[in-house]
Design a protein around this motif. Structure first.
Motif, PDB file in Angstrom:
ATOM      1  N   TYR A 125     -34.890  28.835  12.709  1.00 28.53           N
ATOM      2  CA  TYR A 125     -35.384  28.848  14.080  1.00 28.53           C
ATOM      3  C   TYR A 125     -34.307  29.358  15.010  1.00 28.53           C
ATOM      4  CZ  TYR A 125     -37.232  27.249  18.551  1.00 28.53           C
ATOM      5  OH  TYR A 125     -37.687  27.196  19.844  1.00 28.53           O
ATOM      6  N   ASN A 126     -34.670  30.333  15.847  1.00 23.62           N
ATOM      7  CA  ASN A 126     -33.725  30.859  16.830  1.00 23.62           C
ATOM      8  C   ASN A 126     -34.457  31.099  18.146  1.00 23.62           C
ATOM      9  OD1 ASN A 126     -31.255  31.594  17.759  1.00 23.62           O
ATOM     10  ND2 ASN A 126     -31.436  33.715  17.153  1.00 23.62           N
TER      11      ASN A 126
ATOM     12  N   ASN B  51     -30.764  28.037  16.048  1.00 23.56           N
ATOM     13  CA  ASN B  51     -29.950  28.233  14.834  1.00 23.56           C
ATOM     14  C   ASN B  51     -30.091  27.114  13.806  1.00 23.56           C
ATOM     15  OD1 ASN B  51     -28.831  30.744  15.671  1.00 23.56           O
ATOM     16  ND2 ASN B  51     -27.578  29.588  17.101  1.00 23.56           N
ATOM     17  N   MET B  52     -31.254  26.477  13.742  1.00 19.89           N
ATOM     18  CA  MET B  52     -31.469  25.439  12.737  1.00 19.89           C
ATOM     19  C   MET B  52     -32.424  25.928  11.660  1.00 19.89           C
ATOM     20  SD  MET B  52     -34.160  22.632  14.385  1.00 19.89           S
ATOM     21  CE  MET B  52     -34.002  21.511  13.028  1.00 19.89           C
ATOM     22  N   ASN B  53     -32.305  25.365  10.469  1.00 18.46           N
ATOM     23  CA  ASN B  53     -33.258  25.592   9.393  1.00 18.46           C
ATOM     24  C   ASN B  53     -34.172  24.383   9.326  1.00 18.46           C
ATOM     25  OD1 ASN B  53     -32.080  28.024   8.752  1.00 18.46           O
ATOM     26  ND2 ASN B  53     -30.792  27.160   7.163  1.00 18.46           N
TER      27      ASN B  53
ATOM     28  N   VAL C 139     -38.057  32.751  11.295  1.00 19.37           N
ATOM     29  CA  VAL C 139     -37.934  33.743  10.223  1.00 19.37           C
ATOM     30  C   VAL C 139     -37.780  32.951   8.931  1.00 19.37           C
ATOM     31  CG1 VAL C 139     -36.534  35.641   9.316  1.00 19.37           C
ATOM     32  CG2 VAL C 139     -36.754  35.340  11.778  1.00 19.37           C
ATOM     33  N   PRO C 140     -38.509  33.333   7.871  1.00 16.47           N
ATOM     34  CA  PRO C 140     -38.270  32.648   6.592  1.00 16.47           C
ATOM     35  C   PRO C 140     -36.790  32.695   6.235  1.00 16.47           C
ATOM     36  CG  PRO C 140     -40.210  34.033   6.447  1.00 16.47           C
ATOM     37  CD  PRO C 140     -39.555  34.345   7.761  1.00 16.47           C
ATOM     38  N   VAL C 141     -36.252  31.603   5.726  1.00 10.48           N
ATOM     39  CA  VAL C 141     -34.819  31.488   5.461  1.00 10.48           C
ATOM     40  C   VAL C 141     -34.310  32.650   4.604  1.00 10.48           C
ATOM     41  CG1 VAL C 141     -33.070  30.111   4.262  1.00 10.48           C
ATOM     42  CG2 VAL C 141     -34.647  29.019   5.820  1.00 10.48           C
TER      43      VAL C 141
END
Length: 56
Positions: free
Chosen positions: A5-6, A25-27, A47-49
């Motif tokens: 996530y951004n 900036n977290m997953n 965006v997918p990791v």
């Protein structure tokens, strides 16, 4: 599915009843088929990791 996530800091209650806090900036693990998740993908906030780290 795990996403990167951004976007702006925010919180949401998903349709399934899960409350989620989103920080830049977290997953995070989110359901792909959720309408809010699809919106965040369209806005390029998620965006997918795998893709997020392949672009670097």
């Amino acid at each position: 599915m795990k996403f990167h996530y951004n976007g702006p800091a925010s919180g949401v209650t998903l349709e399934e009843g899960n409350e989620v806090l989103l920080w830049p900036n977290m997953n995070i693990e989110l359901p792909e088929d959720n309408s809010y998740v699809k919106t965040l993908l369209t806005l390029n906030y998620l965006v997918p990791v795998e893709e997020a780290f392949n672009e670097r």
